[in-house]
Scaffold this active site. Structure first.
Site, PDB file in Angstrom:
ATOM      1  N   TYR A 149       0.845  -1.205   0.000  1.00 52.54           N
ATOM      2  CA  TYR A 149       0.000   0.000   0.000  1.00 52.54           C
ATOM      3  C   TYR A 149       0.879   1.254   0.000  1.00 52.54           C
ATOM      4  O   TYR A 149       0.693   2.163  -0.812  1.00 52.54           O
ATOM      5  CB  TYR A 149      -0.895  -0.049   1.241  1.00 52.54           C
ATOM      6  CG  TYR A 149      -1.819   1.134   1.431  1.00 52.54           C
ATOM      7  CD1 TYR A 149      -3.097   1.137   0.874  1.00 52.54           C
ATOM      8  CD2 TYR A 149      -1.426   2.230   2.190  1.00 52.54           C
ATOM      9  CE1 TYR A 149      -3.953   2.221   1.058  1.00 52.54           C
ATOM     10  CE2 TYR A 149      -2.270   3.313   2.374  1.00 52.54           C
ATOM     11  CZ  TYR A 149      -3.539   3.301   1.815  1.00 52.54           C
ATOM     12  OH  TYR A 149      -4.377   4.371   2.005  1.00 52.54           O
ATOM     13  N   ASP A 176     -11.816   6.843   5.689  1.00 53.27           N
ATOM     14  CA  ASP A 176     -10.584   7.642   5.712  1.00 53.27           C
ATOM     15  C   ASP A 176     -10.957   9.110   5.573  1.00 53.27           C
ATOM     16  O   ASP A 176     -11.233   9.569   4.462  1.00 53.27           O
ATOM     17  CB  ASP A 176      -9.675   7.186   4.573  1.00 53.27           C
ATOM     18  CG  ASP A 176      -8.319   7.882   4.579  1.00 53.27           C
ATOM     19  OD1 ASP A 176      -8.107   8.778   5.414  1.00 53.27           O
ATOM     20  OD2 ASP A 176      -7.479   7.523   3.738  1.00 53.27           O
ATOM     21  N   ASP A 182      -3.300   3.584  10.094  1.00 53.39           N
ATOM     22  CA  ASP A 182      -4.271   2.781   9.351  1.00 53.39           C
ATOM     23  C   ASP A 182      -4.393   1.408   9.985  1.00 53.39           C
ATOM     24  O   ASP A 182      -3.378   0.784  10.328  1.00 53.39           O
ATOM     25  CB  ASP A 182      -3.820   2.577   7.900  1.00 53.39           C
ATOM     26  CG  ASP A 182      -4.231   3.720   6.987  1.00 53.39           C
ATOM     27  OD1 ASP A 182      -4.721   4.753   7.487  1.00 53.39           O
ATOM     28  OD2 ASP A 182      -4.056   3.572   5.763  1.00 53.39           O
TER      29      ASP A 182
END
Lengths: 124, 124
Positions: free
Chosen positions: A14, A38, A100
């Site tokens: 990612y 997000d 995250d």
């Protein structure tokens, strides 16, 4: 259940996808029916079409992502990472400090992503 | 909804409680009906009695907690932090690399804690 090393490799993918400007690499990590929130507290994106559109816009707009600490796994199908997002906001190099949490399905695709950052985590 | 600064202060209080060896300080941050999953993938503790018992055991067993990066907030009632847990495992100083996500109720108490660390996040 995906193995810890595979999950961590996908979190690194990612970051790499962003840093290579390769939105398709980022999008390919997500399941068809994934959910992306997000930042946490915003309306979640649901399904790969919305998610693809989001990353097609966000990947080119980010200068780079840098890990702030090694990626963490878990005893389940989730992994997490603290990182910094370098972006230009109104002409100024800015950093968004983010964590995250990614949850994976049995096939190793991200089924859920939550990005923890608030207004105070942006520094110009 | 608790403000971002208050949530971050409470995550710092969590670290401080451990570092001061003050389990009651840690326990006082949690709601009566809180849920703690540490590590993610284990059976969650439910309710303050189980949670108190967990921290009464874990706080004295930890040498210190150190932030690995600044605490993150969110646009909602959650905050997150990457940190290192220094403990002695079988006579050897060891570190567990962890990310905690804490969710708060309207009164500012932690209602949910998830600790992301896996077997590979322990280093001796």
């Amino acid at each position: 259940m995906p193995r810890e090393q595979e999950m961590k490799a996908n979190l690194q993918n990612y970051l790499d996808g962003f840093n290579e400007g390769d939105s398709e690499k980022v999008i390919s990590l997500f399941a068809e029916d994934a959910r992306v929130e997000d930042p946490v507290g915003s309306d979640p994106l649901k399904g790969i079409a919305s998610i693809a559109s989001f990353f097609q816009q966000s990947v080119p707009s980010v200068k780079r992502l840098e890990l702030a600490a090694p990626i963490r796994g878990s005893h389940s199908n989730s992994a997490a990472m603290a990182f910094n997002i370098y972006v230009e906001i109104e002409g100024k190099e800015s950093v968004i400090r983010c964590i995250d949490v990614m949850t994976f399905n049995d096939d190793g695709f991200i089924i859920d992503m939550k990005a923890y950052w608030g207004p105070e985590d942006i520094q110009s």
